[in-house]
Scaffold this active site. Structure first.
Site, mmCIF file in Angstrom:
data_model
loop_
_atom_site.group_PDB
_atom_site.id
_atom_site.type_symbol
_atom_site.label_atom_id
_atom_site.label_comp_id
_atom_site.label_asym_id
_atom_site.label_seq_id
_atom_site.Cartn_x
_atom_site.Cartn_y
_atom_site.Cartn_z
ATOM 1 C CB ALA A 162 -0.896 -0.011 1.234
ATOM 2 C CD GLN B 149 1.743 6.432 4.677
ATOM 3 O OE1 GLN B 149 2.675 6.016 5.348
ATOM 4 N NE2 GLN B 149 1.754 7.642 4.142
ATOM 5 C CB SER B 150 3.717 -0.647 2.091
ATOM 6 O OG SER B 150 4.541 -1.768 2.370
ATOM 7 C CG ASN B 151 4.476 -0.260 8.405
ATOM 8 O OD1 ASN B 151 4.751 0.913 8.622
ATOM 9 N ND2 ASN B 151 3.346 -0.827 8.815
ATOM 10 C CB ALA C 75 7.001 -0.406 0.384
#
Ligand SMILES: *Cc1c(COP(=O)(O)O)cnc(C)c1O
Length: 334
Positions: free
Chosen positions: A69, A71-73, A75
Site C-alpha cells: 500500500a 503507507q506500506s511498512n 516497502a
C-alpha cells in the site's frame, strides 16, 4: 542447509510485561517490542528481509522490486535497507479507489522518497496482478543489464517467514534467562500478508512457547489468510530440517472480527483503544496493524474467550510511520 541471513536487525528486541495493560485489556500482557528491531527500518519486516536480502545479495541483484500500500511498512523497510546495502529499490505502491498521489508525501511514503526509492503507483485493480507487474519490471531491468530480485508483498514467502521462526526461539531464550515466562497461554499479533503468522505458528510448534496462536486479520477474512498461510508453511519447512518434522498445519486461529471498516481504517472504538493505550502505557499502536491486533485481544477477553488469569504474549510489529501519517483520523479522539 538453513539459508544464510544478513544481520540487519537490533536483536534480541526487548520483552516486558506492560502491567498497566492489565487494567485496559483484562489479563496480563507481555509485549515483544519488534517495533524496536531497528531505526527507520524498524518493525516486523526486517526479520524477513534479513533472509530475503541475503538471497538477493547472493544472487548479485542490484535492484530489489517489491509492492504494498502507499503507507506500506514493508516497502519502507525494504527501501531503507536497500539504501543501506547499496542496492536500488523499485516499489509498486497501491492507491485507494479514486485516490491520487498526495502532493506532500507523509509517513512511510515520505521515507521511501527520502531514501531514493523508484516509486510507481498502481490502482487497486492493477494491484491484483502485482505478481505479474513485478515480474515484468524485473525482466525489463534485466534487459537493461541490472539484475533484479523480486520480494513478494509483505516479504511473505517461505524464506521470509524463517525470520519469525527465529523470533519465537529468541523469546524462548528470553524465557530461559528469566526475562519473561517460559511459555504463554496465548500469543496475539496482526496478520496482513501471512508471513509473520506462518513463521510464528511454526516457531511456536517448534518451541512450545504458547498454548494458542491468534492471528488478528487486518483486512481480508480468516479464510483468505488460512489459504495464504497454508501455502507459506511447507515452503518454510523446506528450508529447515528441524521444521520439516512438524505438522504442515500448525495450529493457528485466524480472527477477523476486529478487522474494522477496511484496510487502514479503524472504528471509533478501536481508535479510542489506541488513544487509551498510548496515554496509560506509553505504547504507540498503529491504525493498520497493531491497533487492530490489540482490539482483537481486548474483544476476546471481553467475550471470555481469553480468561482473566491468562498470560498473553503480544507481538508489537511496529507501524509508527503509518500512525503519524494518519494523525487527521485521530483528531476527534484527542
Ligand atoms: C506487515 C505488518 C504486519 C503483518 O505482517 P504480515 O507478515 O504481512 O502478515 C503487522 N504489523 C505491522 C506493523 C506490519 O507492518
Amino acid at each position: 542447509m538453513r539459508p544464510r541471513k544478513l544481520r540487519l536487525a537490533h536483536l534480541p528486541t526487548p520483552i516486558a510485561e506492560v502491567t498497566r495493560l492489565r487494567e485496559i485489556i483484562g489479563c496480563r500482557v507481555w509485549v515483544k517490542r519488534d517495533d524496536m528491531t531497528g531505526g527507520p527500518e524498524a518493525g516486523n519486516k526486517i526479520r524477513k528481509l534479513e533472509y530475503l536480502l541475503a538471497d538477493a545479495v547472493d544472487l548479485r541483484a542490484k535492484v530489489v522490486v517489491t509492492c504494498g500500500a502507499l503507507q506500506s511498512n514493508h516497502a519502507r523497510a525494504t527501501a531503507v535497507l536497500a539504501a543501506r546495502l547499496g542496492l536500488r529499490a523499485k516499489l509498486f505502491l497501491r492507491l485507494r479507489h479514486g485516490e491520487s498521489l498526495p502532493a506532500k508525501a507523509t509517513g512511510n511514503h515520505f521515507v521511501d522518497r527520502l531514501v531514493g526509492a523508484d516509486i510507481s503507483t498502481v490502482t487497486p485493480e492493477e494491484y491484483r496482478d502485482r505478481g505479474t507487474i513485478m515480474a515484468d519490471a524485473a525482466s525489463e531491468l534485466e534487459r537493461r543489464g541490472e539484475r533484479a530480485y523480486v520480494i513478494p508483498e509483505g516479504g511473505s514467502n517461505g524464506l521470509g517467514a524463517l525470520g519469525y521462526v527465529d523470533a519465537m526461539s529468541e523469546i524462548a531464550e528470553q524465557g530461559r534467562l528469566g526475562l519473561c515466562p517460559r511459555s504463554f497461554d496465548h500469543v496475539f499479533f496482526a496478520c496482513g500478508s501471512g508471513g509473520t503468522a506462518a513463521g510464528i505458528a511454526l516457531g511456536v510448534a517448534k518451541t512450545g512457547l504458547a498454548g494458542r496462536v491468534h492471528a488478528a486479520c487486518v483486512c481480508d477474512d480468516a479464510e483468505y489468510f488460512e489459504t495464504a498461510v497454508r501455502r507459506i508453511v511447507p515452503e518454510t519447512q523446506s528450508f529447515d530440517t528441524d521444521l520439516a518434522s512438524l505438522s504442515s498445519r500448525p495450529p493457528i486461529a485466524f480472527d477477523d472480527r476486529e478487522k474494522g471498516p477496511s484496510y487502514g481504517v479503524m472504528s471509533k472504538e478501536q481508535r479510542a483503544l489506541v488513544v487509551r493505550v498510548a496515554r496509560e502505557t506509553g505504547l504507540l499502536l498503529d491504525p493498520v496493524y497493531t491497533g487492530k491486533a490489540m482490539s482483537t485481544l481486548a474483544a476476546q477477553v471481553r467475550r471470555g474467550e481469553v480468561k482473566p488469569d491468562a498470560n498473553v504474549l503480544f507481538i508489537h510489529t511496529g507501524g509508527l510511520p503509518g500512525l503519524l501519517a494518519e494523525s487527521a483520523a485521530f483528531e476527534g479522539e484527542l
